[in-house]
Scaffold this active site. Structure first.
Site, PDB file in Angstrom:
ATOM      1  N   ASP A  91      33.687  17.268   7.101  1.00 51.72           N
ATOM      2  CA  ASP A  91      34.591  16.794   6.044  1.00 51.72           C
ATOM      3  C   ASP A  91      35.342  15.514   6.415  1.00 51.72           C
ATOM      4  O   ASP A  91      36.339  15.164   5.796  1.00 51.72           O
ATOM      5  CB  ASP A  91      35.606  17.888   5.684  1.00 51.72           C
ATOM      6  CG  ASP A  91      36.445  18.323   6.889  1.00 51.72           C
ATOM      7  OD1 ASP A  91      36.150  17.884   8.020  1.00 51.72           O
ATOM      8  OD2 ASP A  91      37.388  19.104   6.679  1.00 51.72           O
ATOM      9  N   GLU A  92      34.848  14.797   7.412  1.00 49.95           N
ATOM     10  CA  GLU A  92      35.590  13.637   7.919  1.00 49.95           C
ATOM     11  C   GLU A  92      34.619  12.500   8.223  1.00 49.95           C
ATOM     12  O   GLU A  92      33.573  12.703   8.844  1.00 49.95           O
ATOM     13  CB  GLU A  92      36.352  14.042   9.183  1.00 49.95           C
ATOM     14  CG  GLU A  92      37.393  13.065   9.641  1.00 49.95           C
ATOM     15  CD  GLU A  92      38.212  13.622  10.796  1.00 49.95           C
ATOM     16  OE1 GLU A  92      39.129  12.930  11.235  1.00 49.95           O
ATOM     17  OE2 GLU A  92      37.925  14.742  11.260  1.00 49.95           O
ATOM     18  N   ASP A 137      38.933  11.730   4.637  1.00 46.72           N
ATOM     19  CA  ASP A 137      39.037  13.145   4.987  1.00 46.72           C
ATOM     20  C   ASP A 137      39.124  13.966   3.707  1.00 46.72           C
ATOM     21  O   ASP A 137      40.024  13.758   2.885  1.00 46.72           O
ATOM     22  CB  ASP A 137      40.282  13.380   5.854  1.00 46.72           C
ATOM     23  CG  ASP A 137      40.253  14.735   6.546  1.00 46.72           C
ATOM     24  OD1 ASP A 137      39.401  15.566   6.182  1.00 46.72           O
ATOM     25  OD2 ASP A 137      41.078  14.961   7.442  1.00 46.72           O
TER      26      ASP A 137
END
Length: 404
Positions: free
Chosen positions: A103-104, A9
């Site tokens: 973003d993960e 993350d």
């Protein structure tokens, strides 16, 4: 063979990108999102969180809590570029990964221990991401996606954590129930009303009690609290729908403006369909009025991706849904029931010139942007258009509501 699942993350991703672009923003309280009073905080720096600011909060409230914060609107295209760089690094290093958001990421490292050592390998990959992008990133490593995600959140900011096999329950036990993925504000309040504060309490409860309280979700939450999860890492996301909506800075009854925005949205989404070789068979219009009541209406149509077919249908839905005596706060459209296929000429209605026109317009848009060619009636609509391909297998970029 026991699974080894890695969760990565990017910490406060939008904030971190803005600080790379402008180094003067480092160590300053920063808010990214809609800049008007009706905007929403898409991301906030750690410096603002001590004031009670969090993502999803109305921007007006966030600015009142932290008046010294720098507010930035944010740019989805910029964030996508940085995300793509990280994605390419991960793609080079792992055999199977899933990009669950901008973003993960999840990666399945099962079986790699015999060759590399999963924790060491993940550490080296994380260091490479930090070194080559300048972005802070955290990871969690465990036997499944749920425990790894919780471990990542515990490792933040910019750190890493491994949960050894068999220690999933002891790791989760002392944590707040809100740390369990899927426990939102409403579920949290329901559990707190039952006197449940820590995950350990759920671990000690029979599953059927959770089911009686929360229904089917109760069983899922009980399993997650016990570190049980067999969800696979999925390498590709097939979009089932695409949509667009706009919230107005001031509520409006300007029908010409509303129609222009609907036309611009339809034109843009139709272009996205054609670019992704997709067709839609179900369209919907959504209206939210000034009293926050929201209404939507949908219609099944023959499969198409043609503007001149979709626009009249969208306007027809709008006319049947719109209450002329009410101020409008938000308007949006959605195309669903998507299938693969190219726009085919209609032998009874279309001409060869129509097909050539679409090909020419899309060629210009591909080169110069989605708003380089548009209908005159849609020219008044601002910020509608994107070069992002919604059918590239990646999840959509989620920012605060765009304003009109």
């Amino acid at each position: 063979m026991e699974k080894t699942i890695l969760h990565l993350d990017l910490d406060t991703f939008y904030v971190s990108v803005e600080r790379i672009i402008n180094t003067e923003l480092k160590n300053k309280p920063l808010l990214v999102g809609g800049t008007s009073d009706r905007g929403v905080v898409a991301a906030c720096s750690y410096e603002t969180r001590g004031f009670g600011v969090h993502s999803g909060m109305p921007m007006k409230m966030a600015k009142e809590l932290c008046p010294e914060a720098v507010v930035i609107r944010g740019n989805a295209g910029t964030y996508s570029k940085y995300s793509d760089v990280v994605t390419e690094i991960i793609k080079e290093h792992v055999p199977l990964f899933e990009k669950s958001s901008i973003d993960e990421f999840y990666a399945d490292l099962s079986g790699m221990d015999r060759f590399f050592g999963c924790y060491k390998y993940a550490t080296e990959m994380r260091q490479k991401i930090i070194r080559e992008t300048g972005l802070p990133i955290s990871f969690g490593l465990s036997v499944n996606k749920v425990v790894s995600k919780v471990a990542t959140n515990e490792a933040k900011p910019n750190n890493q954590l491994k949960i050894d096999f068999g220690l999933e329950k002891p790791f989760l036990a002392p944590l707040s129930i809100k740390k369990i993925p899927m426990v939102g504000d409403k579920t949290y309040q329901t559990l707190r009303n039952l006197g449940i504060r820590q995950v350990k309490t759920i671990q000690d409860m029979p599953m059927d009690i959770m089911q009686r309280v929360l229904g089917a979700n109760g069983q899922i939450i009980w399993k997650r609290a016990n570190g049980i999860d067999d969800t696979p890492v999925i390498p590709f996301h097939d979009r089932k729908s695409i949509s667009n909506e706009r919230t107005f800075d001031k509520d409006t009854i300007d029908v010409i403006k509303l129609r222009g925005i609907l036309i611009a949205m339809t034109e843009n989404l139709a272009y996205q369909l054609r670019r992704g070789d997709k067709l839609t068979a179900c369209i919907a219009v959504k209206i939210r009025y000034s009293d926050f009541n929201t209404y939507s209406k949908q219609s099944r149509i023959p499969y198409t991706s043609a503007d001149h077919t979709l626009i009249p249908k969208i306007l027809e839905l709008f006319n049947s849904l719109y209450n002329k005596r009410m101020l409008v706060r938000l308007i949006g459209i959605r195309f669903s029931h998507l299938v693969s296929g190219n726009y085919q000429i209609n032998l009874f209605e279309d001409t060869e010139e129509t097909l050539n026109l679409y090909q020419a317009m899309d060629y210009v848009r591909n080169r110069f942007g989605s708003r380089s060619v548009l209908r005159a009636s849609a020219m008044g609509a601002k910020t509608i258009g994107s070069m992002h391909n919604p059918f590239n297998g990646e999840p959509p970029v989620v920012l605060a509501h765009r304003k009109q």
